[in-house]
Each structure stands twice: as C-alpha cells, then as structure tokens.
Design an enzyme around this catalytic site. Structure first.
Site, PDB file in Angstrom:
ATOM      1  NE  ARG A 161       7.878  -3.734   2.630  1.00  0.00           N
ATOM      2  CZ  ARG A 161       7.362  -2.738   2.716  1.00  0.00           C
ATOM      3  NH1 ARG A 161       8.216  -1.431   2.435  1.00  0.00           N
ATOM      4  NH2 ARG A 161       6.173  -2.515   2.845  1.00  0.00           N
ATOM      5  NE  ARG A 188      11.234   2.541  -1.375  1.00  0.00           N
ATOM      6  CZ  ARG A 188       9.772   2.896  -0.671  1.00  0.00           C
ATOM      7  NH1 ARG A 188       9.270   3.941  -1.152  1.00  0.00           N
ATOM      8  NH2 ARG A 188       9.548   2.426   0.318  1.00  0.00           N
ATOM      9  NE  ARG A 221       9.425   1.130  -7.981  1.00  0.00           N
ATOM     10  CZ  ARG A 221       8.933   2.309  -8.333  1.00  0.00           C
ATOM     11  NH1 ARG A 221       8.820   2.426  -9.409  1.00  0.00           N
ATOM     12  NH2 ARG A 221       8.161   3.123  -7.521  1.00  0.00           N
ATOM     13  CG  ASP A 243       2.866  -4.811  -1.589  1.00  0.00           C
ATOM     14  OD1 ASP A 243       3.801  -4.204  -1.182  1.00  0.00           O
ATOM     15  OD2 ASP A 243       1.406  -4.533  -1.056  1.00  0.00           O
ATOM     16  CE1 TYR A 249      -1.755  -0.702   3.933  1.00  0.00           C
ATOM     17  CE2 TYR A 249      -1.709  -2.806   5.094  1.00  0.00           C
ATOM     18  CZ  TYR A 249      -0.991  -1.577   4.688  1.00  0.00           C
ATOM     19  OH  TYR A 249       0.277  -1.303   5.253  1.00  0.00           O
TER      20      TYR A 249
HETATM   21  O1  CP3 Z   1      11.119  -8.165   2.203  1.00  0.00           O
HETATM   22  C1  CP3 Z   1      10.946  -8.202   0.926  1.00  0.00           C
HETATM   23  O2  CP3 Z   1      12.048  -7.895   0.499  1.00  0.00           O
HETATM   24  C2  CP3 Z   1      10.192  -8.722  -0.044  1.00  0.00           C
HETATM   25  C3  CP3 Z   1       9.046  -7.712  -0.545  1.00  0.00           C
HETATM   26  C4  CP3 Z   1       7.954  -6.996   0.207  1.00  0.00           C
HETATM   27  C5  CP3 Z   1       7.463  -5.705  -0.143  1.00  0.00           C
HETATM   28  N1  CP3 Z   1       6.300  -5.517   0.726  1.00  0.00           N
HETATM   29  C6  CP3 Z   1       8.046  -5.002  -1.276  1.00  0.00           C
HETATM   30  C7  CP3 Z   1       7.688  -3.508  -1.231  1.00  0.00           C
HETATM   31  C8  CP3 Z   1       7.306  -7.618   1.234  1.00  0.00           C
HETATM   32  C9  CP3 Z   1       7.485  -8.882   2.045  1.00  0.00           C
HETATM   33  C10 CP3 Z   1       6.156  -6.652   1.556  1.00  0.00           C
HETATM   34  C11 CP3 Z   1       5.018  -6.505   2.372  1.00  0.00           C
HETATM   35  C12 CP3 Z   1       4.150  -5.646   2.756  1.00  0.00           C
HETATM   36  N2  CP3 Z   1       3.649  -4.693   1.811  1.00  0.00           N
HETATM   37  C13 CP3 Z   1       3.843  -5.259   4.214  1.00  0.00           C
HETATM   38  C14 CP3 Z   1       3.987  -5.979   5.401  1.00  0.00           C
HETATM   39  C15 CP3 Z   1       5.353  -5.834   5.760  1.00  0.00           C
HETATM   40  C16 CP3 Z   1       5.628  -4.347   6.354  1.00  0.00           C
HETATM   41  O3  CP3 Z   1       6.504  -3.925   5.863  1.00  0.00           O
HETATM   42  O4  CP3 Z   1       4.577  -4.159   7.305  1.00  0.00           O
HETATM   43  C17 CP3 Z   1       3.013  -4.143   3.959  1.00  0.00           C
HETATM   44  C18 CP3 Z   1       2.085  -3.640   5.011  1.00  0.00           C
HETATM   45  C19 CP3 Z   1       2.843  -3.764   2.627  1.00  0.00           C
HETATM   46  C20 CP3 Z   1       1.909  -2.639   1.932  1.00  0.00           C
HETATM   47  C21 CP3 Z   1       2.906  -1.691   1.379  1.00  0.00           C
HETATM   48  N3  CP3 Z   1       3.641  -1.752   0.164  1.00  0.00           N
HETATM   49  C22 CP3 Z   1       3.030  -0.424   1.751  1.00  0.00           C
HETATM   50  C23 CP3 Z   1       2.508   0.157   2.884  1.00  0.00           C
HETATM   51  C24 CP3 Z   1       3.961   0.211   0.741  1.00  0.00           C
HETATM   52  C25 CP3 Z   1       4.370   1.559   0.694  1.00  0.00           C
HETATM   53  C26 CP3 Z   1       5.571   2.040   1.750  1.00  0.00           C
HETATM   54  C27 CP3 Z   1       6.566   2.112   1.026  1.00  0.00           C
HETATM   55  O5  CP3 Z   1       7.705   1.667   1.553  1.00  0.00           O
HETATM   56  O6  CP3 Z   1       6.672   2.666  -0.248  1.00  0.00           O
HETATM   57  C28 CP3 Z   1       4.332  -0.897   0.059  1.00  0.00           C
HETATM   58  C29 CP3 Z   1       5.272  -0.533  -1.227  1.00  0.00           C
HETATM   59  C30 CP3 Z   1       6.285  -1.573  -1.376  1.00  0.00           C
HETATM   60  N4  CP3 Z   1       6.339  -2.931  -1.011  1.00  0.00           N
HETATM   61  C31 CP3 Z   1       7.599  -1.259  -1.615  1.00  0.00           C
HETATM   62  C32 CP3 Z   1       8.428  -2.529  -1.726  1.00  0.00           C
HETATM   63  C33 CP3 Z   1       9.823  -2.698  -2.234  1.00  0.00           C
HETATM   64  C34 CP3 Z   1       8.217   0.015  -2.060  1.00  0.00           C
HETATM   65  C35 CP3 Z   1       7.719   0.354  -3.566  1.00  0.00           C
HETATM   66  C36 CP3 Z   1       8.495   0.962  -4.518  1.00  0.00           C
HETATM   67  O7  CP3 Z   1       9.608   0.519  -5.182  1.00  0.00           O
HETATM   68  O8  CP3 Z   1       8.197   2.140  -4.656  1.00  0.00           O
END
Ligand code: CP3
Length: 351
Positions: free
Chosen positions: A23, A27, A36, A72, A149
């Site tokens: 990640r 943010r 964003r 994502d 999911y």
């Molecule tokens: O790692 C990176 O920088 C690459 C981008 C990336 C994102 N999500 C961006 C993201 C990657 C590799 C993921 C994978 C992901 N997404 C996983 C597996 C890894 C982990 O963290 O367990 C999972 C379970 C998801 C599903 C997901 N996406 C959730 C549960 C959420 C909400 C939680 C949160 O942090 O808000 C997201 C949203 C998400 N994915 C964001 C980002 C940058 C936040 C979105 C925003 O900008 O508001």
C-alpha cells in the site's frame, strides 16, 4: 535497471536489502490525497494516466526498490459482473453477494484485454515512465481472499458466510473458486504480457482458516495459479527469465508447513511471527518478504531503527530477503518515518 529487488526474489547476491511497502501508494501521501480530492477511488484505478502517476509517487518520495501497480484486488471481481462500490470508512461493498448457484452461474471469466484494459494500459505507461528505474510488480487477490469479498459482500469479522459455503456446500464453493481462479490466471498472464516484472498474490484472509481447511479449500487454487504462471517470462536482463511470484498470506504462522508447498519464489510474512522462525519452517527454497509491524512506523526514529535492525538480523540467513511491512502502511503514518525506514534498511544492510 535497478535489479536488486528481482535478484533478491531469486535468491541471488545483492549489494543491500531491497525494500518496498505494501500500500505504498495511498492516503498517507499528500500527493495522493491531492489527486483523490478530484476523483473517487474507482475512477482513479480506471484512469491509466492517473493510476500511473500515483504508482510513481512513492518511488520518488521514498526511494523504494520496486513499484507496485496502483489498482485494487476487487477490480477483476467487478469485471466478473458484480456491482462494486467503495465507501469512506466502510470500505468496499459488493451487492448483491454470492450465496447460491444462480449467482455463480451469472459470473463471467473476464477477458482482461477487453474488460480490464485500463489496468494493462497503466502497466504499459508505467514501464515507459519508470524507464528501468525500478521494476514493476503486478498483483491480484488470491482466489480465497477474492471469494471472501464476493460471498460476504464486503469486509468481514468472522467470515461466517464464506465458511458456511465452504463447510456446508463445498461443491458450490468449488464452482465459484473455479471461476475466480480462472479469472486470476488470465488477469495475471495479461499483466505479465503488458510488462509486469514480478507478481504478488494477496491472500490477506487465508489465515482465518485452520491448516486442514486451508490445505483443502485455499491452497489447491493458489497452486493452480502459480503452476500456470511458472512458464511466464519477463525481460529481466541480461537474459529473459522466469517471472518471480510472491505469495503473501495474512496471519501465516499457523499455515507455513502448507504454504511451503505452493511453488512461489517469495513468501510474504506478516508481523505476528518472527521472520527467522518463518524462514526455518519454510526451508531454503524461498526468499522471504516482510515483516515490520506497520504500527512501528509511529515510533520515534531511534526505536524504528532498533526494529528495522532486528528484522534485518533475523532474516540475514534467508535465501533472499525483501524488506516490507507485515501488512499495508496505515493512512495515518507520518511520511518522514517511512522515508527514514527505507533509508535505514538500505544503510544498515549494505554489504
Ligand atoms: O500496494 C499498493 O500501493 C497498490 C495498490 C493497492 C490497493 N489495494 C490500493 C487501495 C493494493 C495492492 C490493494 C490490495 C487490496 N485491496 C487488498 C489486499 C492487500 C491488503 O491490504 O490486505 C485488499 C484486501 C483490498 C480491498 C480493499 N481496497 C479494502 C478492504 C479497501 C478499504 C480499506 C481502506 O484502506 O480504505 C480498499 C481501498 C483501497 N485500495 C485504497 C487504496 C489506496 C484506499 C482508497 C482511497 O483512496 O480511499
């Protein structure tokens, strides 16, 4: 090209321990928040120029040794035909969830070139823009984690609906997993074809299963994906060679004896286990990635240094080590501490 990350994946000699952060685009970075403010998260994922821009932000800001595609794990789920929405604080919602045969029948195995072309375009832009500075990691959710999911309709605490399907209607679960696994295979093959130089499978929720259930209901699908990808090559010079596959499991400690049969090149380790313990149990066929607690980045710098040193020292006898957090960086994390951590890893590990 900075090959250090790719070499560590393969267990080859490296001048220092490479580091990237799960990640790492997100943010906690002001540059990310600025973009964003203008577009919602899904639009960001689907606009290749913007997705490429936020992928590169942490390369410039932190000095990490690899870029990870900004997207994502639920993008392919939407392409399979489910309605996907993201809500502030609540996270992703997939509605209606998958609970019966009829809803599984309706799911498609998408053609990535047609249905997720924005991801492939992002990868192509990134390879041009990165221009060899660091390698690009592609990724997908692992089949079980994606299925949780789909079945729960979003994030879950106890995964009751998923386990209900697994335990009570295993045939139904298998038919869902066949489609999800096929989707993951096609998706990752297309990412590699577009230019991804390594891939990571995120199995964030596999640790909620007992070892016996993991072996039966998650691992076979992971193996199928890895087997299909093993023959894929990338332009890792001087010669073309096999693409490294990283398999990350959240809460992996109870599952390592099963995980070690998966066939990946690198195993991602969360922070709930000492990484030397994980390395011993995995054996010498793997490189490892991890495993600093993301909350350690809220400590003063001298305390962060102690913990970075400890992880480096514990992992010193691994075939290869890629430094990372044990899970994603938290949105509240002070950026300067992340920058300091990356610098510490490079300095303290230099040979
Ligand atoms: O790692 C990176 O920088 C690459 C981008 C990336 C994102 N999500 C961006 C993201 C990657 C590799 C993921 C994978 C992901 N997404 C996983 C597996 C890894 C982990 O963290 O367990 C999972 C379970 C998801 C599903 C997901 N996406 C959730 C549960 C959420 C909400 C939680 C949160 O942090 O808000 C997201 C949203 C998400 N994915 C964001 C980002 C940058 C936040 C979105 C925003 O900008 O508001």
């Amino acid at each position: 090209m900075n090959y250090v990350f790719l070499k560590a994946c393969r267990g080859e000699a490296v001048p220092y321990t490479p580091v990237w952060i799960m990640r790492q685009a997100g943010r906690y970075l002001k540059q990310y928040q600025k973009i964003r403010k203008k577009v919602d998260f899904l639009t960001l994922c689907k606009t290749p120029e913007l997705a490429a821009e936020v992928t590169i932000q942490p390369i410039d800001a932190l000095g990490v040794d690899a870029a990870i595609l900004f997207s994502d794990i639920l993008i392919p789920v939407e392409a399979m035909g489910m309605k996907l929405e993201f809500f502030e604080k609540k996270g992703p919602v997939l509605n209606p969830p998958i609970r019966n045969e009829a809803s599984i029948k309706k799911l498609a195995v998408p053609n990535p070139e047609e249905d997720m072309n924005f991801v492939l375009e992002t990868i192509k832009i990134l390879r041009r823009k990165l221009n060899g500075k660091v390698p690009l990691i592609g990724f997908s959710g692992a089949p079980l984690t994606m299925a949780t999911y789909m079945i729960e309709g979003g994030t879950s605490k106890n995964f009751l609906q998923t386990k209900r399907m697994i335990f009570q209607t295993p045939d139904l679960y298998a038919s869902l997993m066949d489609k999800v696994t096929q989707t993951v295979i096609e998706y990752l093959k297309s990412q590699i074809k577009a230019g991804a130089q390594a891939v990571q499978l995120f199995d964030t929720w596999a640790g909620v299963l007992s070892p016996g259930d993991y072996k039966k209901f998650a691992l076979p699908y992971v193996k199928r994906v890895i087997d299909e990808l093993k023959s894929q090559t990338s332009d890792f010079r001087p010669q073309t060679s096999k693409i490294p596959i990283i398999y990350f499991v959240g809460e992996c400690a109870g599952l390592l004896e099963e995980i070690k049969t998966c066939g990946a090149d690198v195993i991602g380790i969360d922070w709930r286990i000492n990484i030397d313990d994980a390395i011993k149990r995995l054996g010498s066929n793997f490189s490892v990635q991890g495993n600093l607690d993301p909350c350690a980045l809220f400590l003063p710098k001298d305390k962060i240094r102690e913990r970075v040193k400890e992880v480096l020292s514990r992992a010193s006898f691994a075939r290869g080590h890629i430094f990372n957090l044990g899970h994603g960086v938290l949105p509240e994390t002070p950026v300067e501490n992340v920058v300091a951590m990356v610098e510490m890893v490079h300095r303290l590990s230099r040979k």
